[in-house]
Scaffold this active site. Structure first.
Site: not given
Ligand code: SAH
Length: 248
Positions: A38, A60, A175
């Site tokens: 991803d 994406k 998000m």
């Molecule tokens: N599966 C992922 C989440 C996917 S949805 C998880 O468990 O972290 C994508 C959202 O995850 C982003 O919009 C943000 O809100 C959050 N996110 C993912 N990586 C991040 C990071 N390093 N710092 C802050 N927010 C993050």
């Protein structure tokens, strides 16, 4: 003769820092024939794929171009059916707002064997990176994990913000940048104090991590002023100040 299908390993890559993948996840990444990754996966991690392994981006950008979910699913299934082991590397934990379950449902329906390696979700890693305990004996005995992007909500139904507010304790929003102004208004309308501390943690554990602090009353303006963007985690609750000596 048809080959035995390869296994699809759904692997959590962690929040960003390549040191935050699990040992098991790293081993699968190193041995897989195909790595499908991803957008939020650190490029350094992909360097540890074995020589000759096929690396496919499933990236994406929000609203941007890239393969559709159906195309990603079809590619994964095709490789597995050809007998290749597939490491499906997803940011954070694959089953937290990552559509991991949707992909695996397709793999499962195709009769391809699969397993899952949990990852360090940003929902937990981002507060930790900002030195915010999610729970605390004095300040929060619950933590609610919620999407700020209603399209991700169950059945497309809107999030019940009054219920989220009413649960008390800590609220962790993924998000949630675009909807931050309405979210804050709804939480205040549902009874959370406007002075309640909020932290916006962008790109947690990446080199350009940034933390912006405020309250339910002012964080939306502050976030806009500093140009806060996804990926970001928003944390609401007294725990935000717990280690700053002045918990509200
Ligand atoms: N599966 C992922 C989440 C996917 S949805 C998880 O468990 O972290 C994508 C959202 O995850 C982003 O919009 C943000 O809100 C959050 N996110 C993912 N990586 C991040 C990071 N390093 N710092 C802050 N927010 C993050």
């Amino acid at each position: 003769m048809t080959a035995q299908p390869g296994t699809v390993h759904l692997v959590g890559a962690g929040p960003g820092d390549p040191g935050l993948i699990t040992v098991r996840g790293q081993r699968i990444l190193e041995s897989a024939d195909v790595v499908v990754y991803d957008r939020l996966v650190a490029p350094e991690l992909l360097e540890s794929a074995k020589p000759g392994a096929k690396r496919l981006s499933a990236g994406k950008a929000p609203g941007g171009r890239g393969p559709s979910q159906a195309q990603i699913n079809a590619q994964i299934i095709e490789h597995a059916r050809a007998g290749r082991s597939v490491c499906r590397l997803k940011g954070g934990d694959p089953f937290v707002f990552g559509r991991g379950a949707e992909e695996i449902a397709a793999v499962q329906a195709a009769g391809v064997p699969w397993d899952v390696v949990p990852g360090v979700t940003s929902a937990v890693a981002a507060p930790a990176a900002a030195r915010i305990p999610l729970t605390h004996r004095d300040w929060a005995s619950t933590a609610t994990l919620v999407t700020g992007h209603e399209g991700e909500a169950k059945d497309g139904a809107p999030v019940d913000w009054a219920a989220v507010a009413g649960a008390g304790g800590t609220i962790v929003i993924l998000m949630g940048i675009a909807t931050l102004p309405t979210t804050c208004e709804r939480l205040i309308a549902a009874g959370r104090p406007s002075s309640e501390p909020v932290a916006v943690i962008e790109r947690a554990t990446w080199p350009d991590e940034r933390i912006t602090m405020g309250t339910l009353a002012d964080i939306a303006d502050t976030a806009e002023r500093v140009g806060a963007r996804n990926p970001a985690v928003v944390v609401v609750g007294p725990v935000v100040r717990a280690l700053r000596g002045d918990a509200a």
